[in-house]
Design a protein around this motif. Sequence first.
Motif, PDB file in Angstrom:
ATOM      1  N   GLU A   8      36.410  47.614  29.951  1.00  0.00           N
ATOM      2  CA  GLU A   8      35.647  47.173  31.121  1.00  0.00           C
ATOM      3  C   GLU A   8      34.138  47.306  30.957  1.00  0.00           C
ATOM      4  O   GLU A   8      33.382  46.487  31.491  1.00  0.00           O
ATOM      5  CB  GLU A   8      36.070  47.978  32.356  1.00  0.00           C
ATOM      6  CG  GLU A   8      37.500  47.768  32.800  1.00  0.00           C
ATOM      7  CD  GLU A   8      37.799  48.531  34.074  1.00  0.00           C
ATOM      8  OE1 GLU A   8      37.317  48.108  35.143  1.00  0.00           O
ATOM      9  OE2 GLU A   8      38.494  49.563  34.001  1.00  0.00           O
ATOM     10  N   TYR A   9      33.696  48.332  30.236  1.00  0.00           N
ATOM     11  CA  TYR A   9      32.271  48.639  30.219  1.00  0.00           C
ATOM     12  C   TYR A   9      31.716  48.815  28.799  1.00  0.00           C
ATOM     13  O   TYR A   9      32.457  49.061  27.847  1.00  0.00           O
ATOM     14  CB  TYR A   9      31.982  49.925  31.003  1.00  0.00           C
ATOM     15  CG  TYR A   9      32.341  49.850  32.468  1.00  0.00           C
ATOM     16  CD1 TYR A   9      31.487  49.222  33.372  1.00  0.00           C
ATOM     17  CD2 TYR A   9      33.526  50.416  32.947  1.00  0.00           C
ATOM     18  CE1 TYR A   9      31.807  49.155  34.718  1.00  0.00           C
ATOM     19  CE2 TYR A   9      33.850  50.342  34.288  1.00  0.00           C
ATOM     20  CZ  TYR A   9      32.988  49.718  35.173  1.00  0.00           C
ATOM     21  OH  TYR A   9      33.305  49.641  36.503  1.00  0.00           O
ATOM     22  N   ILE A  10      30.398  48.715  28.740  1.00  0.00           N
ATOM     23  CA  ILE A  10      29.652  49.076  27.535  1.00  0.00           C
ATOM     24  C   ILE A  10      28.827  50.308  27.894  1.00  0.00           C
ATOM     25  O   ILE A  10      27.939  50.256  28.751  1.00  0.00           O
ATOM     26  CB  ILE A  10      28.728  47.937  27.066  1.00  0.00           C
ATOM     27  CG1 ILE A  10      29.541  46.694  26.714  1.00  0.00           C
ATOM     28  CG2 ILE A  10      27.907  48.391  25.853  1.00  0.00           C
ATOM     29  CD1 ILE A  10      28.683  45.486  26.386  1.00  0.00           C
ATOM     30  N   TYR A  11      29.146  51.429  27.264  1.00  0.00           N
ATOM     31  CA  TYR A  11      28.418  52.671  27.504  1.00  0.00           C
ATOM     32  C   TYR A  11      27.352  52.823  26.422  1.00  0.00           C
ATOM     33  O   TYR A  11      27.604  52.579  25.240  1.00  0.00           O
ATOM     34  CB  TYR A  11      29.365  53.868  27.482  1.00  0.00           C
ATOM     35  CG  TYR A  11      30.336  53.871  28.634  1.00  0.00           C
ATOM     36  CD1 TYR A  11      30.007  54.483  29.837  1.00  0.00           C
ATOM     37  CD2 TYR A  11      31.581  53.251  28.524  1.00  0.00           C
ATOM     38  CE1 TYR A  11      30.901  54.488  30.906  1.00  0.00           C
ATOM     39  CE2 TYR A  11      32.468  53.242  29.592  1.00  0.00           C
ATOM     40  CZ  TYR A  11      32.126  53.860  30.777  1.00  0.00           C
ATOM     41  OH  TYR A  11      32.998  53.855  31.832  1.00  0.00           O
ATOM     42  N   ARG A  12      26.171  53.261  26.846  1.00  0.00           N
ATOM     43  CA  ARG A  12      25.049  53.374  25.926  1.00  0.00           C
ATOM     44  C   ARG A  12      24.430  54.765  26.050  1.00  0.00           C
ATOM     45  O   ARG A  12      23.979  55.161  27.130  1.00  0.00           O
ATOM     46  CB  ARG A  12      24.012  52.296  26.239  1.00  0.00           C
ATOM     47  CG  ARG A  12      22.845  52.213  25.261  1.00  0.00           C
ATOM     48  CD  ARG A  12      21.965  51.022  25.652  1.00  0.00           C
ATOM     49  NE  ARG A  12      20.775  50.916  24.854  1.00  0.00           N
ATOM     50  CZ  ARG A  12      20.696  50.279  23.693  1.00  0.00           C
ATOM     51  NH1 ARG A  12      21.778  49.694  23.201  1.00  0.00           N
ATOM     52  NH2 ARG A  12      19.568  50.216  23.020  1.00  0.00           N
ATOM     53  N   LEU A  13      24.429  55.482  24.949  1.00  0.00           N
ATOM     54  CA  LEU A  13      23.835  56.825  24.903  1.00  0.00           C
ATOM     55  C   LEU A  13      22.568  56.773  24.055  1.00  0.00           C
ATOM     56  O   LEU A  13      22.616  56.446  22.873  1.00  0.00           O
ATOM     57  CB  LEU A  13      24.824  57.829  24.304  1.00  0.00           C
ATOM     58  CG  LEU A  13      24.253  59.197  23.910  1.00  0.00           C
ATOM     59  CD1 LEU A  13      23.748  59.949  25.147  1.00  0.00           C
ATOM     60  CD2 LEU A  13      25.295  60.026  23.172  1.00  0.00           C
ATOM     61  N   TYR A  24      31.526  42.154  30.992  1.00  0.00           N
ATOM     62  CA  TYR A  24      31.451  40.710  31.187  1.00  0.00           C
ATOM     63  C   TYR A  24      30.375  40.320  32.202  1.00  0.00           C
ATOM     64  O   TYR A  24      30.553  39.432  33.019  1.00  0.00           O
ATOM     65  CB  TYR A  24      32.816  40.176  31.623  1.00  0.00           C
ATOM     66  CG  TYR A  24      33.900  40.468  30.615  1.00  0.00           C
ATOM     67  CD1 TYR A  24      33.958  39.775  29.404  1.00  0.00           C
ATOM     68  CD2 TYR A  24      34.845  41.456  30.848  1.00  0.00           C
ATOM     69  CE1 TYR A  24      34.931  40.055  28.460  1.00  0.00           C
ATOM     70  CE2 TYR A  24      35.830  41.748  29.907  1.00  0.00           C
ATOM     71  CZ  TYR A  24      35.865  41.033  28.721  1.00  0.00           C
ATOM     72  OH  TYR A  24      36.825  41.318  27.788  1.00  0.00           O
ATOM     73  N   GLY A  25      29.247  40.995  32.148  1.00  0.00           N
ATOM     74  CA  GLY A  25      28.123  40.634  32.996  1.00  0.00           C
ATOM     75  C   GLY A  25      27.975  41.542  34.196  1.00  0.00           C
ATOM     76  O   GLY A  25      28.952  42.061  34.731  1.00  0.00           O
ATOM     77  N   VAL A  75      29.618  57.578  19.288  1.00  0.00           N
ATOM     78  CA  VAL A  75      30.267  57.941  20.555  1.00  0.00           C
ATOM     79  C   VAL A  75      31.736  57.576  20.426  1.00  0.00           C
ATOM     80  O   VAL A  75      32.072  56.421  20.139  1.00  0.00           O
ATOM     81  CB  VAL A  75      29.631  57.190  21.739  1.00  0.00           C
ATOM     82  CG1 VAL A  75      30.362  57.543  23.037  1.00  0.00           C
ATOM     83  CG2 VAL A  75      28.153  57.527  21.867  1.00  0.00           C
ATOM     84  N   THR A  76      32.623  58.533  20.603  1.00  0.00           N
ATOM     85  CA  THR A  76      34.050  58.286  20.385  1.00  0.00           C
ATOM     86  C   THR A  76      34.833  58.055  21.667  1.00  0.00           C
ATOM     87  O   THR A  76      35.867  57.388  21.650  1.00  0.00           O
ATOM     88  CB  THR A  76      34.690  59.454  19.630  1.00  0.00           C
ATOM     89  OG1 THR A  76      34.471  60.668  20.373  1.00  0.00           O
ATOM     90  CG2 THR A  76      34.079  59.594  18.243  1.00  0.00           C
ATOM     91  N   SER A  77      34.371  58.597  22.778  1.00  0.00           N
ATOM     92  CA  SER A  77      35.117  58.398  24.022  1.00  0.00           C
ATOM     93  C   SER A  77      34.227  58.676  25.221  1.00  0.00           C
ATOM     94  O   SER A  77      33.192  59.344  25.107  1.00  0.00           O
ATOM     95  CB  SER A  77      36.343  59.318  24.082  1.00  0.00           C
ATOM     96  OG  SER A  77      35.948  60.671  24.209  1.00  0.00           O
ATOM     97  N   THR A  78      34.645  58.149  26.349  1.00  0.00           N
ATOM     98  CA  THR A  78      33.944  58.425  27.607  1.00  0.00           C
ATOM     99  C   THR A  78      34.971  58.430  28.732  1.00  0.00           C
ATOM    100  O   THR A  78      35.980  57.722  28.679  1.00  0.00           O
ATOM    101  CB  THR A  78      32.854  57.376  27.880  1.00  0.00           C
ATOM    102  OG1 THR A  78      32.176  57.691  29.094  1.00  0.00           O
ATOM    103  CG2 THR A  78      33.450  55.989  27.996  1.00  0.00           C
ATOM    104  N   SER A  79      34.730  59.261  29.731  1.00  0.00           N
ATOM    105  CA  SER A  79      35.659  59.374  30.855  1.00  0.00           C
ATOM    106  C   SER A  79      34.887  59.824  32.095  1.00  0.00           C
ATOM    107  O   SER A  79      33.703  60.179  32.019  1.00  0.00           O
ATOM    108  CB  SER A  79      36.779  60.376  30.537  1.00  0.00           C
ATOM    109  OG  SER A  79      36.244  61.661  30.268  1.00  0.00           O
ATOM    110  N   GLU A  80      35.565  59.799  33.225  1.00  0.00           N
ATOM    111  CA  GLU A  80      34.974  60.248  34.480  1.00  0.00           C
ATOM    112  C   GLU A  80      35.924  61.260  35.126  1.00  0.00           C
ATOM    113  O   GLU A  80      36.680  60.943  36.045  1.00  0.00           O
ATOM    114  CB  GLU A  80      34.742  59.059  35.419  1.00  0.00           C
ATOM    115  CG  GLU A  80      33.928  59.394  36.650  1.00  0.00           C
ATOM    116  CD  GLU A  80      33.679  58.180  37.545  1.00  0.00           C
ATOM    117  OE1 GLU A  80      33.028  58.339  38.593  1.00  0.00           O
ATOM    118  OE2 GLU A  80      34.150  57.066  37.200  1.00  0.00           O
TER     119      GLU A  80
END
Length: 416
Positions: free
Chosen positions: A310-315, A327-328, A379-384
């Motif tokens: 769903e997302y592009i995470y940027r660190l 997708y925008g 970056v290997t993973s991201t979560s909330e």
Amino acid sequence: MSCQYHQHLLLPLLLSLLTAGVSSVEVQRPRGVSLSNRQFYEEGKPFTCLDNSATIPFDRVNDDYCDCKDGSDEPGTAACPNGSFYCTNAGFRSSFIPSSRINDGICDCCDTTDEYNSGAACQNTCRELGRKEMESLEKMAEIAKEGYRLKQLLIQEAKRGLEEKKKKLQDIQVTKKDLEDKVEALRTVKETAEQPEKEAKERHLKAWEGKFRFRNWCIFFFSLSVSVAELLSHSELNPDSDDSFTEAEAQVIILIYSKLKITDYEIIVCFMLDLLFVCRNLEKEISFDFGPNSEFAYLYSQCYELTTSEYIYRLCPFNRVSQKPKYGGSETNLGTWGKWAGPEDNIYSVMKYEHGTGCWQGPNRSTTVKLTCGKETVVTSTSEPSRCEYLMEFISPAICQEPSSLESYFHEHQEL
């Protein structure tokens, strides 16, 4: 001796320990008692509960009746709800399980000792598990070894970079002092500059107020030559604030500025603005906490992305963390650099980014970045895990510690 030589010596030893375990030298003790607690269970002597709640005859240990409040008199039965059973697991890692799992028909201990009277068809899998764990530990040791080697290179590079920045800062400060002297000398000239030209520039700049910084104006218009095509590429200079920046408008701008006489004072002021900007950045980098040996300095001004479904995470280490729909859609700030936030004995293992975009009727977003040792920077993973609180896993050689030996890896892993 080299680390590699020690590893070759240790491998056979550890493998033998894992496969043979303690089975060859089995210490007699009541069922379910750990080796460390063996001293408290002396056959023929009264047994005192480990919490000192009672003292009972030894024949009441493991008699399937709970006498001690802490359940320590029934280490090998399910009589006490709060008891625990020790799995020796020769050839693998020993462990404790709740006593309620004893003889429940499910094999919890890899050596099958928890199902001694249930009739469950258990198989001893300790040696196979030990072999697989040793393979995993070997891989971990190799990663740590290579990561630590890369860390040393990063430290060397950081030292060279720091010296270069300090030298550059000194040079700029000397140049800045010279320019300050020249500014003072030219101030009078500037104040007596031709008034009409000054008023023309002020009128034109006022029309574009807020469009661009003075510093950008200096850099742009003091260049040796500005073509119409180059000017058209800077839509922020459009005096009409509309969507079209025409060639005619660009030609007018060039004509106006070609008629203006830029004084030496103004040129020097622009150079000084540039120098001040560079100085601030250099001073910030030089004083920043990039780790005990500046091993994390290579992350500065870099960004790393992770794309999910769903997302592009940027660190961007030491700057900010963001999230953008794949997708925008607009970007969301998940936090700006706050501090190193690891435990006291390993503070550089965690980064904290705070004061991100606020959640609807909730707190501002924040991100915790956990660093682990690896040969790559990724970056290997991201979560909330909690609302508006994000967690990132980040691999970097800069966090790698010197591996002493495979034996230490085995014991550290065993303690987990």
